[in-house]
Design a protein around this motif. Sequence first.
Motif, short mmCIF file in Angstrom:
data_model
loop_
_atom_site.label_atom_id
_atom_site.label_comp_id
_atom_site.label_asym_id
_atom_site.label_seq_id
_atom_site.Cartn_x
_atom_site.Cartn_y
_atom_site.Cartn_z
N TYR A 1 24.09 -18.07 38.47
CA TYR A 1 24.01 -18.99 37.33
C TYR A 1 25.40 -19.29 36.79
O TYR A 1 25.72 -20.42 36.45
CB TYR A 1 23.15 -18.41 36.22
CG TYR A 1 21.68 -18.67 36.39
CD1 TYR A 1 21.18 -19.96 36.30
CD2 TYR A 1 20.80 -17.64 36.64
CE1 TYR A 1 19.83 -20.20 36.45
CE2 TYR A 1 19.45 -17.87 36.78
CZ TYR A 1 18.98 -19.15 36.69
OH TYR A 1 17.65 -19.39 36.84
N PHE A 2 26.21 -18.23 36.70
CA PHE A 2 27.54 -18.41 36.11
C PHE A 2 28.36 -19.42 36.90
O PHE A 2 28.99 -20.30 36.33
CB PHE A 2 28.27 -17.07 36.03
CG PHE A 2 29.67 -17.21 35.50
CD1 PHE A 2 29.89 -17.44 34.15
CD2 PHE A 2 30.75 -17.14 36.36
CE1 PHE A 2 31.17 -17.59 33.66
CE2 PHE A 2 32.04 -17.29 35.88
CZ PHE A 2 32.24 -17.52 34.53
N LYS B 1 20.38 -23.53 32.28
CA LYS B 1 20.07 -22.22 31.72
C LYS B 1 18.60 -22.14 31.30
O LYS B 1 17.94 -21.13 31.52
CB LYS B 1 20.98 -21.94 30.51
CG LYS B 1 22.41 -21.67 30.92
CD LYS B 1 23.20 -20.99 29.84
CE LYS B 1 23.39 -21.88 28.66
NZ LYS B 1 24.15 -21.22 27.59
N PHE C 1 28.67 -17.86 21.07
CA PHE C 1 28.54 -19.21 20.54
C PHE C 1 29.13 -19.30 19.14
O PHE C 1 29.81 -20.27 18.80
CB PHE C 1 27.07 -19.64 20.54
CG PHE C 1 26.59 -20.02 21.91
CD1 PHE C 1 26.67 -21.32 22.35
CD2 PHE C 1 26.07 -19.07 22.76
CE1 PHE C 1 26.25 -21.66 23.61
CE2 PHE C 1 25.64 -19.40 24.03
CZ PHE C 1 25.73 -20.70 24.46
N ARG D 1 28.50 -17.37 27.75
CA ARG D 1 27.90 -18.66 27.47
C ARG D 1 27.30 -19.31 28.71
O ARG D 1 26.47 -20.21 28.60
CB ARG D 1 28.95 -19.61 26.88
CG ARG D 1 29.04 -19.52 25.38
CD ARG D 1 30.32 -20.09 24.88
NE ARG D 1 30.65 -21.36 25.50
CZ ARG D 1 30.54 -22.53 24.88
NH1 ARG D 1 30.11 -22.58 23.66
NH2 ARG D 1 30.88 -23.63 25.49
N ASN D 2 27.75 -18.90 29.88
CA ASN D 2 27.32 -19.60 31.08
C ASN D 2 26.29 -18.84 31.91
O ASN D 2 26.11 -19.13 33.09
CB ASN D 2 28.52 -19.98 31.94
CG ASN D 2 29.30 -21.11 31.32
OD1 ASN D 2 28.74 -22.17 31.09
ND2 ASN D 2 30.55 -20.88 31.01
N VAL D 3 25.65 -17.86 31.30
CA VAL D 3 24.57 -17.15 31.98
C VAL D 3 23.34 -17.26 31.07
O VAL D 3 23.46 -17.03 29.87
CB VAL D 3 24.94 -15.68 32.23
CG1 VAL D 3 23.76 -14.93 32.79
CG2 VAL D 3 26.12 -15.59 33.16
N ASP E 1 33.42 -17.24 27.93
CA ASP E 1 33.04 -18.05 29.09
C ASP E 1 31.91 -17.41 29.87
O ASP E 1 30.95 -18.06 30.28
CB ASP E 1 34.24 -18.24 30.02
CG ASP E 1 35.10 -19.40 29.56
OD1 ASP E 1 34.59 -20.22 28.79
OD2 ASP E 1 36.27 -19.46 29.95
N LEU E 2 32.02 -16.11 30.06
CA LEU E 2 31.03 -15.39 30.86
C LEU E 2 29.67 -15.44 30.18
O LEU E 2 28.65 -15.77 30.79
CB LEU E 2 31.48 -13.94 31.05
CG LEU E 2 30.65 -13.12 32.01
CD1 LEU E 2 30.86 -13.63 33.42
CD2 LEU E 2 31.04 -11.66 31.94
N ALA F 1 30.55 -26.68 33.05
CA ALA F 1 31.24 -26.63 31.76
C ALA F 1 32.69 -27.08 31.92
O ALA F 1 33.20 -27.86 31.10
CB ALA F 1 31.18 -25.21 31.20
N VAL G 1 24.32 -28.02 31.41
CA VAL G 1 24.42 -26.55 31.41
C VAL G 1 23.23 -25.96 30.66
O VAL G 1 22.60 -25.00 31.12
CB VAL G 1 25.75 -26.09 30.76
CG1 VAL G 1 25.82 -24.59 30.72
CG2 VAL G 1 26.92 -26.66 31.53
N CYS H 1 26.91 -22.94 36.18
CA CYS H 1 27.07 -23.40 34.80
C CYS H 1 28.54 -23.52 34.42
O CYS H 1 28.94 -24.48 33.76
CB CYS H 1 26.37 -22.45 33.84
SG CYS H 1 24.60 -22.45 34.01
N TYR H 2 29.35 -22.56 34.84
CA TYR H 2 30.76 -22.61 34.49
C TYR H 2 31.41 -23.82 35.13
O TYR H 2 32.24 -24.49 34.52
CB TYR H 2 31.45 -21.32 34.93
CG TYR H 2 32.87 -21.20 34.42
CD1 TYR H 2 33.13 -21.15 33.06
CD2 TYR H 2 33.94 -21.16 35.31
CE1 TYR H 2 34.42 -21.05 32.59
CE2 TYR H 2 35.23 -21.05 34.85
CZ TYR H 2 35.47 -21.00 33.48
OH TYR H 2 36.74 -20.91 33.01
N ALA I 1 22.89 -13.39 37.61
CA ALA I 1 23.78 -13.91 36.57
C ALA I 1 25.00 -14.58 37.20
O ALA I 1 25.45 -15.63 36.75
CB ALA I 1 24.22 -12.79 35.64
N LEU J 1 40.94 -11.59 27.19
CA LEU J 1 39.67 -10.87 27.23
C LEU J 1 38.61 -11.62 26.43
O LEU J 1 37.48 -11.80 26.90
CB LEU J 1 39.84 -9.46 26.67
CG LEU J 1 40.46 -8.45 27.63
CD1 LEU J 1 40.66 -7.12 26.93
CD2 LEU J 1 39.58 -8.28 28.85
#
Lengths: 374, 362
Positions: free
Chosen positions: B337-338, B296, A257, A123-125, A120-121, B345, B292, B341-342, B334, A114
């Motif tokens: 983007y995810f 963003k 982060f 940080r990447n939006v 991951d979720l 990454a 990334v 970006c993921y 979102a 979790l």
Amino acid sequence: MRRRRAARGWGWWLPQVALLLALAGLVLVVARTVSDNMERQDMVLSLGFLRSTAEFPIAESFLAYAPGDTIAWAFVVGLGNSIALTLLIIVLSTMAGVPIALARHSGHMLARTLAGGFVDLVRNVPLVVQLLFWYGVILMAFPPARAAAQPLPGLFLTNRGITVTTVGITGTALPMIVTVLGGLTLTLITAWRGHLHKASLCTLGTIVAGSALWIVLDLGLARDVPHFDRFNFTGGLTLTPEFVAVLWGSVIYASAFAAEIVRGGLDGVPRGQWEASRALGLSKRQSLRLVIVPQALRMIVPPMNSQFITILKNSTLALVVGYPDLNFVANTAINHTGQGLEGVAILMLVFFTLASAISLAMNRLNARVQRGGA
Amino acid sequence: MRYVRTAPEPVRPAPPRPKRPALRSIVTGGANLLTTAIIVLFAIRTVPHLLSWAVTHGVWSGDGAACREAGACWAFLRAKMPFILFGIYPEAERWRPILVVLILGAATLWSLPRAHWTRATLAFWGFAIVASLLLMAGGRLGLSPVPTSAWGGLPITMLLTIFSLALGFPFGIVLALARRSDMPVYRWTATALIEVMRAMPLVTLLFVASVMAPLLLPAGVTADNLTRALVAFVLSSSAYIAEVVRGGLQGVPPGQRESARALGLGRSTVLLSIILPQAIRKALAPLTSTVVVIIKNSSLVLVVGLFDLLSAGRVSLNDPAWPTPYAETYLVIALIYFVICYGFARYALHLERTTQGGEGRP
């Protein structure tokens, strides 16, 4: 960096002189163009507009403000909002980041997955998307004021924000507050200097003195319970949806982060250190406190420095949901007065100063950590 | 009797780490059980609500009226998706941004494997960028012209990212080299530029670019919003790239320069064919992470009124024929983007792992 002292002939001087000349030329050309343009548009470079009255409202602020105050004060109010928001995000996200990092480290499969998914979720939006999302959630999912949700007694959730019960002190509390604040400052200073024993004595003294004054001055506590009043809540403390969205969204974002930085620090300590300290007979807690954490901190503090500066910079995104931070106020002031150059200069100066202040504080902390003191 | 080893002892693999069975970690021990209980309790409280909102009460098709007094309004997104993805680009010409997205996406995917890092790929990128700009702007080859103010959605995000990288990269290398130069004027200039750019929030920078553009440009010259935003992006991305490249430069052992100089190579040859290639190879993984960040950041153009993915989504919410499903719209944006970006990454992680093993090989 090693630099050779020899061979400083023309090949060393000429390019530098050329660059200096080119920079000076660039500055001249830009200055000419700007002054030409300003003359054509009848603009005058002056900071006098700061003394004129600000005719725009600032929706909410930590410092008192009303339209009619000077523009300079509006800037200060915006700065106060920015600093308060940044400090809150820094403290809360660091506090939230540590347990997330520990969860990612734990043997508990569910917690690990979790926490990993969360990081991951988040940080990447982009943060803007997240802020707008949370703002939308508050506006949509929170009920209107007349049907406020009350998850805890005295805490009301409405689409006009979060209203909480506040507790205030009755009576003349100023001597006590000053004493307690002074004691806390003294404690912090002694702790920072590394005198932990003196620091705990200070804490004890503060508690005793505070309680004594409490009794002597005959102070009391009073609750300010918010109550619904036809259209809205009165009393208590109401946090606006804008503030809640910015704070919540930013803390979530920054905590992911922070968690990665903390995890990097923990991972950076070689496994042998754990094993060796356990083999020496230290308990799990002792080896964590005496061996692992001091070494991990050395790897955590430098990236935390840039992380905190990023938080400061990201606090300007508050403007997408309409929370009036410094950037927002400067923007409004420039639109009202047309003094773009001066406003922008102030803005850049302030952000540069704030970022440097964070860097300075963190570098001092870093020096302590690297030295292995305290 | 002596025993002299003639061949090196084969390296034995490290003993396998004991693997804790996943299931057992959840249910053994008091603390673990407590953690599990908290997680499960939280899931029981939230998941059914979310499911009923998103699925059982969600509206998947229909119009604005169907969405009132219901759960998630996915129908809205079905209706608005073309607008969110391509903005206010003229509808009759929508095949052009679609083609641009396909071309740029294909170029990106093609460039991922190491084996494809060739001059031909670089040339393909040149072609892709020129073709994309031509397709978007039109005005030639019988395509009707479309002003940049009408560009929008995903192509804006992609073009901004690619241009910030393509233009920021050379600037970044120059800045990084200048910052490590033994000439103080260059060092100071580069340091000042990089630090100011890094201390400045991008929103402020974008805002400065839009406030200052009319003042900085000579009379008669104007720059559209996209160009102004692009300048701000390139400035900030070159500062970030400079710092990453500087890290790479610091990772190149000084012996490399010294031995190359001892071999009689000139200063510029040493820099271009010995130092920089190694430095950039070391910087590749962090550079991908910078991508990334840039992607963003591209969402910030909404503050200067450009129609990227996010602004288009925000504008589509203003349609009075529909209720305003904020959460659903931003969730879908979102998600887009995810995915992008993921992907990058993970790719950065992959590069990092593979370059560690192959250090020093060409």
